[in-house]
Design a protein around this motif. Structure first.
Motif, PDB file in Angstrom:
ATOM      1  N   HIS A   1       0.839  -1.210   0.000  1.00  0.00           N
ATOM      2  CA  HIS A   1       0.000   0.000   0.000  1.00  0.00           C
ATOM      3  C   HIS A   1       0.872   1.257   0.000  1.00  0.00           C
ATOM      4  O   HIS A   1       0.594   2.242  -0.706  1.00  0.00           O
ATOM      5  N   SER A   2       1.932   1.218   0.809  1.00  0.00           N
ATOM      6  CA  SER A   2       2.838   2.369   0.827  1.00  0.00           C
ATOM      7  C   SER A   2       3.438   2.611  -0.556  1.00  0.00           C
ATOM      8  O   SER A   2       3.536   3.757  -1.021  1.00  0.00           O
ATOM      9  N   LEU A   3       3.865   1.544  -1.234  1.00  0.00           N
ATOM     10  CA  LEU A   3       4.427   1.687  -2.580  1.00  0.00           C
ATOM     11  C   LEU A   3       3.385   2.252  -3.552  1.00  0.00           C
ATOM     12  O   LEU A   3       3.706   3.069  -4.424  1.00  0.00           O
ATOM     13  N   GLY A   4       2.153   1.812  -3.426  1.00  0.00           N
ATOM     14  CA  GLY A   4       1.097   2.367  -4.269  1.00  0.00           C
ATOM     15  C   GLY A   4       0.927   3.848  -4.039  1.00  0.00           C
ATOM     16  O   GLY A   4       0.765   4.638  -4.994  1.00  0.00           O
ATOM     17  N   TYR A   5       0.965   4.254  -2.775  1.00  0.00           N
ATOM     18  CA  TYR A   5       0.842   5.678  -2.442  1.00  0.00           C
ATOM     19  C   TYR A   5       1.991   6.485  -3.058  1.00  0.00           C
ATOM     20  O   TYR A   5       1.795   7.560  -3.638  1.00  0.00           O
ATOM     21  N   ILE A   6       3.217   5.952  -2.945  1.00  0.00           N
ATOM     22  CA  ILE A   6       4.393   6.665  -3.483  1.00  0.00           C
ATOM     23  C   ILE A   6       4.269   6.828  -4.993  1.00  0.00           C
ATOM     24  O   ILE A   6       4.485   7.926  -5.550  1.00  0.00           O
ATOM     25  N   ASP A   7       3.876   5.738  -5.691  1.00  0.00           N
ATOM     26  CA  ASP A   7       3.738   5.829  -7.144  1.00  0.00           C
ATOM     27  C   ASP A   7       2.592   6.751  -7.523  1.00  0.00           C
ATOM     28  O   ASP A   7       2.665   7.460  -8.541  1.00  0.00           O
ATOM     29  N   HIS A   8       1.556   6.766  -6.769  1.00  0.00           N
ATOM     30  CA  HIS A   8       0.441   7.683  -7.044  1.00  0.00           C
ATOM     31  C   HIS A   8       0.907   9.138  -6.955  1.00  0.00           C
ATOM     32  O   HIS A   8       0.620   9.953  -7.842  1.00  0.00           O
ATOM     33  N   GLN A   9       1.644   9.433  -5.908  1.00  0.00           N
ATOM     34  CA  GLN A   9       2.093  10.814  -5.721  1.00  0.00           C
ATOM     35  C   GLN A   9       3.117  11.254  -6.771  1.00  0.00           C
ATOM     36  O   GLN A   9       3.286  12.450  -7.022  1.00  0.00           O
ATOM     37  N   THR A  10       3.792  10.298  -7.381  1.00  0.00           N
ATOM     38  CA  THR A  10       4.816  10.649  -8.389  1.00  0.00           C
ATOM     39  C   THR A  10       4.315  10.431  -9.806  1.00  0.00           C
ATOM     40  O   THR A  10       5.113  10.418 -10.761  1.00  0.00           O
ATOM     41  N   GLY A  11       2.986  10.252  -9.971  1.00  0.00           N
ATOM     42  CA  GLY A  11       2.408  10.179 -11.303  1.00  0.00           C
ATOM     43  C   GLY A  11       2.540   8.840 -11.991  1.00  0.00           C
ATOM     44  O   GLY A  11       2.199   8.715 -13.169  1.00  0.00           O
ATOM     45  N   ARG A  12       3.004   7.801 -11.304  1.00  0.00           N
ATOM     46  CA  ARG A  12       3.137   6.470 -11.903  1.00  0.00           C
ATOM     47  C   ARG A  12       1.838   5.706 -11.619  1.00  0.00           C
ATOM     48  O   ARG A  12       1.783   4.782 -10.799  1.00  0.00           O
ATOM     49  N   HIS A  13       0.788   6.106 -12.324  1.00  0.00           N
ATOM     50  CA  HIS A  13      -0.545   5.619 -11.977  1.00  0.00           C
ATOM     51  C   HIS A  13      -0.723   4.133 -12.244  1.00  0.00           C
ATOM     52  O   HIS A  13      -1.387   3.419 -11.474  1.00  0.00           O
ATOM     53  N   THR A  14      -0.183   3.631 -13.315  1.00  0.00           N
ATOM     54  CA  THR A  14      -0.332   2.203 -13.621  1.00  0.00           C
ATOM     55  C   THR A  14       0.323   1.357 -12.539  1.00  0.00           C
ATOM     56  O   THR A  14      -0.250   0.360 -12.064  1.00  0.00           O
ATOM     57  N   GLU A  15       1.550   1.751 -12.122  1.00  0.00           N
ATOM     58  CA  GLU A  15       2.246   1.008 -11.079  1.00  0.00           C
ATOM     59  C   GLU A  15       1.498   1.120  -9.739  1.00  0.00           C
ATOM     60  O   GLU A  15       1.383   0.138  -8.989  1.00  0.00           O
TER      61      GLU A  15
ATOM     62  N   LEU B   1      -1.694   1.523  -9.306  1.00  0.00           N
ATOM     63  CA  LEU B   1      -2.885   0.687  -9.374  1.00  0.00           C
ATOM     64  C   LEU B   1      -2.539  -0.770  -9.075  1.00  0.00           C
ATOM     65  O   LEU B   1      -3.251  -1.455  -8.321  1.00  0.00           O
ATOM     66  N   ALA B   2      -1.447  -1.249  -9.635  1.00  0.00           N
ATOM     67  CA  ALA B   2      -1.046  -2.638  -9.407  1.00  0.00           C
ATOM     68  C   ALA B   2      -0.740  -2.886  -7.927  1.00  0.00           C
ATOM     69  O   ALA B   2      -1.153  -3.905  -7.354  1.00  0.00           O
ATOM     70  N   TYR B   3      -0.020  -1.954  -7.287  1.00  0.00           N
ATOM     71  CA  TYR B   3       0.319  -2.129  -5.874  1.00  0.00           C
ATOM     72  C   TYR B   3      -0.931  -2.123  -4.989  1.00  0.00           C
ATOM     73  O   TYR B   3      -1.085  -2.954  -4.086  1.00  0.00           O
ATOM     74  N   TYR B   4      -1.819  -1.160  -5.245  1.00  0.00           N
ATOM     75  CA  TYR B   4      -3.041  -1.094  -4.438  1.00  0.00           C
ATOM     76  C   TYR B   4      -3.845  -2.375  -4.557  1.00  0.00           C
ATOM     77  O   TYR B   4      -4.388  -2.902  -3.575  1.00  0.00           O
ATOM     78  N   GLN B   5      -3.973  -2.893  -5.781  1.00  0.00           N
ATOM     79  CA  GLN B   5      -4.766  -4.100  -5.977  1.00  0.00           C
ATOM     80  C   GLN B   5      -4.118  -5.305  -5.301  1.00  0.00           C
ATOM     81  O   GLN B   5      -4.815  -6.153  -4.732  1.00  0.00           O
ATOM     82  N   GLN B   6      -2.771  -5.386  -5.374  1.00  0.00           N
ATOM     83  CA  GLN B   6      -2.089  -6.477  -4.665  1.00  0.00           C
ATOM     84  C   GLN B   6      -2.324  -6.376  -3.154  1.00  0.00           C
ATOM     85  O   GLN B   6      -2.602  -7.381  -2.487  1.00  0.00           O
ATOM     86  N   ALA B   7      -2.187  -5.173  -2.634  1.00  0.00           N
ATOM     87  CA  ALA B   7      -2.368  -4.988  -1.190  1.00  0.00           C
ATOM     88  C   ALA B   7      -3.787  -5.356  -0.773  1.00  0.00           C
ATOM     89  O   ALA B   7      -3.999  -6.047   0.235  1.00  0.00           O
ATOM     90  N   ARG B   8      -4.768  -4.935  -1.570  1.00  0.00           N
ATOM     91  CA  ARG B   8      -6.151  -5.245  -1.220  1.00  0.00           C
ATOM     92  C   ARG B   8      -6.390  -6.753  -1.210  1.00  0.00           C
ATOM     93  O   ARG B   8      -7.085  -7.285  -0.335  1.00  0.00           O
ATOM     94  N   THR B   9      -5.810  -7.454  -2.178  1.00  0.00           N
ATOM     95  CA  THR B   9      -5.979  -8.912  -2.238  1.00  0.00           C
ATOM     96  C   THR B   9      -5.425  -9.572  -0.978  1.00  0.00           C
ATOM     97  O   THR B   9      -6.068 -10.448  -0.381  1.00  0.00           O
ATOM     98  N   VAL B  10      -4.247  -9.146  -0.536  1.00  0.00           N
ATOM     99  CA  VAL B  10      -3.642  -9.745   0.661  1.00  0.00           C
ATOM    100  C   VAL B  10      -4.484  -9.421   1.902  1.00  0.00           C
ATOM    101  O   VAL B  10      -4.749 -10.284   2.738  1.00  0.00           O
TER     102      VAL B  10
END
Length: 943
Positions: A841-855, A857-866
């Protein structure tokens, strides 16, 4: 004036709510034989066969005519009822709707013929509410047994029809309150099995649905040599395939409670007299105000029958309370640690009403408000038993006039009458005639008639107390060869032994009754009775009793059955036993008088260690990553329970939590410091997952005091850290930081680097919550350095996630990503799913803030699954909230709405209504870009 006849339970008749005297059990059987065929001619031969069976005694016709004559006299006052003799037999002329059996058939027929599902549900519920137990209770003849069996089948069919309708309306959550018990009672019923499987599947528990199918499949093969029917097999295949058409309709949000509680204990097995009080209760409830809650306060001495009266009335009028019944023993009088607090009772009621434990508000006033909100507009009965005073009762009163409250107490609750218009009912002792009638019900008329002098002595010595009469009668009933005169002599000889047992309201002494009952016990059972007086809680499990007395469970069960046979203990549920509070007082006195202090202390230590060792084993299954404790070996004679997995461990903690708190208090009282803090430690994971914040503070306040008394700085460091984390839950940041500073000082004194690192990590969380991310980062880095030097990869990874989160809050995204990626790499080698999901989730937040939206999205979805896999709904909400913000940044507004709506749904299930409202507000505006934050404003977790 209206008369009502009851056959679906004990045979009874009520005239305007007052119970009519119907005479002996055999005379009631004659009435039942006529009511079953009301308004039809029943021949004398048929009545005899129905009541006495195929071999009636000599002179049976004369006996029958006597019963008929007395029944005709008893029914004279009932309007529209006439017992008429016709050629060859008798006709009981009545309004058929006055007989509950006829009403049941009529309501079921109407339910099955109507085309309106809502009306059908209401009709089925009214029909099933008529049942007060088994039909023709206590009547035993071939005819009654046959009719009873047929009615049982009709009742089961009606329950199944009702369940089918509930499933059609999407009300599977409500079904799960009693379907498992029905399935257990009828393990070969494939219709009930299918309903349970479908309910479990719709509740999101497909694995349990499939497990139930496997159980019934094996049972059918073993018992009948057959396979499940094609419909059940088909349902199994559809569940396996996750068939979307099984989802069914969604229930309306406020049409019904998610759970309909049925908490009333069983009605009294024998009940006599009290007709005036029962009628008063009925009239008081019927005369309730449209604007005020209907409250009746039943007062009287201990053992006078207050609870029996309330339960008898409640079970007779269940159809009035279609939304359920709540029950709580407030423990206002009796041994132990005093009355139950209103907030504890409200918490139990909220859980019974379907509120998840971790969703219950921390603040007592907010809890009470939620409780009143859930009862608003509901037709519910609340029974508050054994209240200490009005102050204990008032916070438990609902606010809706649709509810009825029955309160029992050994005190007059004058304040409740003055401030809340409670209707007072004062119970007095039974009259000698009523006491004799109760003994006849237990022992039969012949035995009572054979020894009139002894019976008079028993009646005098029992002083009209139903509890006392029941205990004496139980001894006599279980030993039919024992002359009643022997019992009478025992009561006379022991009449001065219970002087200290004074309820404070009536001059009633029960020592004679209890002592004579105990005197008849074998020596081992008498010792068990005395040791049970040491137990500080209302009930106790068989396994705990075995450790208390230091014998195997099988032997403990045998001894408990001896106590149960004399009414000294009651098995309220399989494997769980309790004593009436007066009996428990006598047991405690017996323990002091008959058991030496060394034996008493050894028994209590075994009991405490039973809870400690069982809780520790269960906690290790819940969180195997937590540093282990050195609990040593159990004391000889102590046999802890073994847990089979995480689910079983959580269920055990849920069930035994009050006993664990009491075990800690016993340890405090005896100065057993190690057990005090170790019990607190075993509860930490359970308290975190169940959201029991105040309980965590309470146990660690005691834990810190015990650790400080013990003087081991390593233990003191750990105890002060846990207390700091508990206080942090309640939002007191200043006290939290102070407590952590004390913990670090002790850790340094002990040279315990790992404990110092854990406290530094906790300080990182605390400063992050305060918004001081520089301080937070410094503490996380200190924790990481120590964990790395110790070679603790899992804790190092958790610390690296904290470092990454703090760096991200400071806008240092490249450094943040590097720290979190290091954490992920460590988690891949050392599994810790919750913490790994936090880092994703933290990695998803970092990529979101730096404009890496595709990455991102992948991190958030992985975190949610776990999070979903481990059941961490807190993390799921965080991920869904972040996903919504990410989709908004990507201008994918429909997906943002969907993610946030799913988050709102989860928050609603958890009763986090304030957070849900805030998220709805954000949904309504859908800004172009927002800063992502966790739902609770935090990042790393601290259990």
């Amino acid at each position: 004036m209206a008369v009502e006849f009851g056959l679906l339970g004990e045979i009874q008749a009520h005239l305007d709510g007052r119970e009519m005297p119907l005479g002996t059990l055999r005379q009631r059987a004659v009435l039942a034989a006529l009511l079953t065929d009301a308004n039809q001619l029943v021949s004398v031969e048929s009545i005899v066969a129905r009541v006495w069976g195929e071999e009636p005694p000599d002179g049976v016709r004369d006996t029958l005519y006597g019963y008929l004559s007395r029944l005709r006299q008893a029914l004279t006052a009932a309007p529209g009822v006439d017992l008429v003799r016709r050629s060859g037999g008798y006709v009981l002329a009545v309004d058929e709707q006055s007989v509950d059996l006829r009403r049941f058939h009529d309501l079921v027929d109407r339910a099955r013929s109507t085309g309106d599902q809502n009306e059908a549900l209401t009709l089925f519920e009214r029909a099933l509410a008529l049942w007060r137990g088994e039909a023709f209770a206590r009547l035993d003849s071939p005819w009654f047994n046959g009719v009873r069996a047929g009615l049982d089948r009709q009742r089961i069919e009606a329950e199944s029809d009702h369940a089918d309708l509930m499933l059609l309306r999407g009300r599977h959550d409500e079904l799960l309150a009693d379907l498992p018990a029905r399935a257990a009672a009828r393990p070969l019923d494939e219709r009930i099995a299918g309903q349970l499987m479908l309910s479990l599947y719709r509740r999101g528990r497909p694995a349990e649905a499939l497990e139930h199918y496997e159980r019934i499949r094996l049972r059918l093969a073993d018992d009948l040599g057959t396979d499940p029917s094609p419909p059940l097999q088909h349902l199994y295949q559809r569940i396996l395939a996750a068939d979307p058409t099984l989802a069914g309709p969604q229930p309306a949000p406020r049409e019904a409670l998610s759970v309909v509680p049925r908490q009333l204990p069983a009605p009294p097995g024998l009940f006599t007299a009290r007709a005036e009080e029962l009628a008063y209760l009925t009239a008081a409830v019927a005369d309730g105000s449209d604007t005020a809650v209907g409250i009746c306060a039943i007062g009287g001495s201990g053992g006078i029958g207050k609870t029996s009266l309330v339960l008898r009335w409640a079970h007779t009028h269940l159809d009035r309370f279609t939304d359920g019944q709540l029950y709580a023993d407030l423990r206002g009088f009796g041994p132990g640690f005093g009355p139950v607090s209103p907030s504890t009772v409200i918490r139990g009621f909220l859980e019974a009403l379907g509120v998840a434990p971790n969703a219950i508000p921390v603040d007592p006033d907010t809890q009470a408000a939620l409780y009143r909100s859930l009862l608003a507009g509901r037709r519910m009965l609340i029974v508050l038993d054994n209240a200490r005073d009005a102050q204990q009762v008032v916070p438990l009163l609902p606010g809706s006039p649709t509810c009825t409250v029955l309160v029992t107490s050994r005190r007059e609750l004058a304040a409740l009458t003055a401030t809340h218009r409670a209707r007072p009912i004062a119970l007095d002792v039974l009259s000698p005639d009523e006491s004799r009638e109760l003994l006849i019900g237990h022992l039969g008329p012949d035995r009572v008639r054979a020894e009139p002098a002894a019976v008079s002595t028993l009646v005098d010595q029992c002083a009209g107390l139903p509890l006392a009469l029941g205990i004496v009668a139980a001894r006599a009933a279980t030993r039919p060869q024992l002359p009643l005169a022997t019992l009478a002599r025992e009561l006379r000889d022991a009449s001065a032994r219970l002087d200290a047992l004074d309820a404070g309201e009536l001059n009633v002494n029960l020592r004679a009754v209890f002592s004579s009952s105990c005197a008849a016990l074998p020596g081992a059972a008498a010792t068990v009775f005395a040791l049970l007086g040491l137990v500080p809680t209302d009930d106790i499990s068989l396994a705990a009793v075995a450790s208390l007395i230091g014998v195997p469970a099988t032997r403990a069960g045998e001894l408990l059955r001896q106590l149960e046979a004399t009414y000294l203990v009651h098995q309220q549920a399989p494997g769980r036993f309790r004593m009436h509070d007066l009996v428990r007082l006598h047991a405690a006195e017996q323990a002091t008088e008959t058991v030496d202090a060394e034996t008493r202390e050894a028994a209590l230590r075994r009991l405490v260690e039973f809870y400690l060792h069982t809780a520790y084993a269960a906690d290790r299954l819940l969180d195997p990553w937590r540093p282990p404790l050195t609990v040593g070996c159990p004391t000889p004679g102590c046999a802890p329970e073994r847990m089979g997995g995480v689910a079983e461990s959580m269920a055990w903690f849920d069930r035994e939590h009050p006993h664990l708190l009491s075990a800690q208090q016993v340890s405090v009282t005896h100065g057993w410091h190690r057990q005090v803090w170790q019990l607190a430690r075993t509860l930490a994971t359970f308290h975190a997952r169940r959201g029991r914040k105040r309980d965590q503070v309470t146990v660690w306040q005691a834990g810190v005091a015990a650790a400080d008394s013990e003087g081991d700085p390593a233990v003191q460091a750990m105890a002060h850290r846990f207390l700091g984390q508990a206080i942090q839950w309640l939002g007191d940041i200043r006290a939290t930081v102070a407590r952590f500073q004390v913990a670090i000082a002790y850790a340094e004194q002990a040279g315990d680097l790992a404990e110092k690192a854990r406290t530094c990590f906790a300080l990182g969380v605390t400063w992050g919550l305060e918004g001081d991310h520089e301080q937070s980062l410094a503490h996380y880095r200190l924790a990481v350095g120590i964990f790395r030097s110790l070679g603790d990869a899992v804790e190092e990874a958790r610390g690296l996630n904290g470092v990454g989160w703090s760096l991200a809050q400071l806008g240092r995204y490249d450094e943040a990503r590097a720290a979190c990626e290091q954490a992920v790499e460590l988690y891949r080698r050392h599994e810790h799913p919750d913490a790994a999901a936090d880092t994703l989730h933290s990695l998803g937040y970092i990529d979101h803030q730096t404009g890496r939206h595709t990455e991102a999205l992948a991190y958030y979805q992985q975190a949610r699954t776990v999070y979903a896999e481990v059941g961490n709904t807190r993390g799921e909400v965080d991920c869904l909230t972040s996903l919504g913000e990410l989709y908004t940044s990507m201008d994918r507004r429909a997906e943002a709405q969907q993610a946030w709506q799913e988050a709102v749904d989860l928050l609603q299930v958890q009763r986090r209504t304030g957070e849900a409202a805030l998220l709805r507000q954000r949904m309504s505006v859908l800004p172009a870009r927002q800063t992502s934050r966790r739902q609770d404003g935090s990042s790393p977790t601290t259990e």
